[in-house]
Enzyme design. Sequence first.
Site, PDB file in Angstrom:
ATOM      1  N   ASP A 152       0.850  -1.184   0.000  1.00  0.00           N
ATOM      2  CA  ASP A 152       0.000   0.000   0.000  1.00  0.00           C
ATOM      3  C   ASP A 152       0.893   1.242   0.000  1.00  0.00           C
ATOM      4  O   ASP A 152       1.909   1.281   0.690  1.00  0.00           O
ATOM      5  CB  ASP A 152      -0.904  -0.028   1.254  1.00  0.00           C
ATOM      6  CG  ASP A 152      -1.930   1.084   1.241  1.00  0.00           C
ATOM      7  OD1 ASP A 152      -3.059   0.814   0.866  1.00  0.00           O
ATOM      8  OD2 ASP A 152      -1.577   2.218   1.618  1.00  0.00           O
ATOM      9  N   GLU A 161      -5.054   2.612  -3.747  1.00  0.00           N
ATOM     10  CA  GLU A 161      -3.600   2.662  -3.793  1.00  0.00           C
ATOM     11  C   GLU A 161      -2.968   1.366  -3.305  1.00  0.00           C
ATOM     12  O   GLU A 161      -1.775   1.325  -3.000  1.00  0.00           O
ATOM     13  CB  GLU A 161      -3.083   3.838  -2.952  1.00  0.00           C
ATOM     14  CG  GLU A 161      -3.323   3.719  -1.465  1.00  0.00           C
ATOM     15  CD  GLU A 161      -4.669   4.281  -1.026  1.00  0.00           C
ATOM     16  OE1 GLU A 161      -4.831   4.585   0.164  1.00  0.00           O
ATOM     17  OE2 GLU A 161      -5.564   4.411  -1.875  1.00  0.00           O
TER      18      GLU A 161
END
Length: 522
Positions: A382, A426
Amino acid sequence: MFRYMIANYALLTAFLFFFNYLFRRYLSDRPLSLGIKLVIGVLHGVCALLLLVFSVRVNEVTFLDFRHIIVICAAYYGGLPASMVTALFVVFGRITFFGSFTPSPTSILPLISIALAGVGSGLIMQSVQVYRRKWLLAVAWSMTLILIVTYTRGFRPESFYYIALVGSGGLFASVLIRSFLTNNQLIRQVEHSERQYRSLHSLQEAIFQSAVGTSMIVTDCKGRITHANKGTEHMLGYSAEELIGKDALAAYHDPVEVEDYAGELSRNLGTVIPHEQLLMRSADAEHFEGREWSFIRKDGSRMTALLTVTPLLLDGEKAGVIGIAIDITERKKMEAQLKQLSLLDGLTGIGNRRFFDEMLHQAWTRAVRAQEPGGLSLLLFDVDAFKAYNDHYGHQAGDECLRSITGLAKAGLNHPEAIFARYGGEEFAVILPGADASRAASLAETLRLSIERAALPHLHSVTVPVVTVSVGVSTYEPVMVRSSEELIAMADRALYQAKANGRNQVMSYDAAGEAIFEHRQV
């Protein structure tokens, strides 16, 4: 006075509506050329002159209207060049069309004020990215200028009306333009979808017209062909004379499919269907419903056709069956290609969540079948503080950041069987078939370092002033890890721990010890 203010609102609304309608396609092109910005300024200037016509004359030097608002609108659409042109129109109109103007400080101050409003709002609209913030700042700037002019000329009650008018008008214009922007976006999406649909439809039509045809067969009640058109000849390679009189199901259908369909229809209807009644009963049971069949051409080649059979009625009596077949061989190939495209993430070009689910299922099945410890590992990583990155650099820069991270991750991960996918937002996933826990942790650290060393600027990062990622690692262990969902949950917990421990690190989940530990390359 109230009537003239309503006229200002109506005129502003009408102008913005028609301006948005006429310039919608130009406004979607960013950045705008200087010529377009100047045209925007001229059009808003003309509207400003009309607003001056409907202004409320309070006294010999004070007029209430939406001149500041139209300047701010010009600034929003065309930046500083447009707002300056519009402000010049206001100055010109005030001097030319209102005979009460005298070259005195009292008359000149409002003109300086509108010119400064053009400069300030133009700069604000060009430099501030957040929509609400830029409007608030531009309106506040204009209200400040009005307060300065009011203070210089002496406070009057009508000055406060003007300030309130500018504030409410600015809010009104911002909401109105926002609605236009939303509507324009929806229109562009619809137009884009229509173009895609038309492109696909044109492609299908081109394939249909050039490579295949439409076959129309007419049979009697016993399934014998009584008529075949030119499309049938082209599709099957038989002449009409060769087909007429023959059993349609026996002439070019796959006999195995015919037998299977006869059994299926018999079960559905609860009675055995004789072969010669199969087409007729099919037309009654599946009226207007197409069914895919394999056709065997005269040369022995096979094709896939979508066949629709309907009863042929003459004077209300069933006289046979009409069969319309379309060659969908190419269409079936296209559907497979479209399915492949549907598995890709449009932003990064790697697999999407659906692709990830399918690939993980396949990798999990192979690992379970092999029953070897460390036969499959999963990385979830992430981007750290990505919301702050988006807020500071903008969403377009955020999209480019995700594309860069994708390229860096693929280039930096030395594992031939690695499968990359965008897990969501993301967050990314990497499936590592054949990688044990140690190998997966090492690869994860290599990935983390490659992104950190790329030194993509991130001033609002909580670790270092560059873009970094946190990585969670999990590995399949027979018996202890019972499902692919559990493998994902383990990696997710490790990722969560990496975030909680300060980000920019790799954490691995040990299924045997049910523990999470950090791995960092020295």
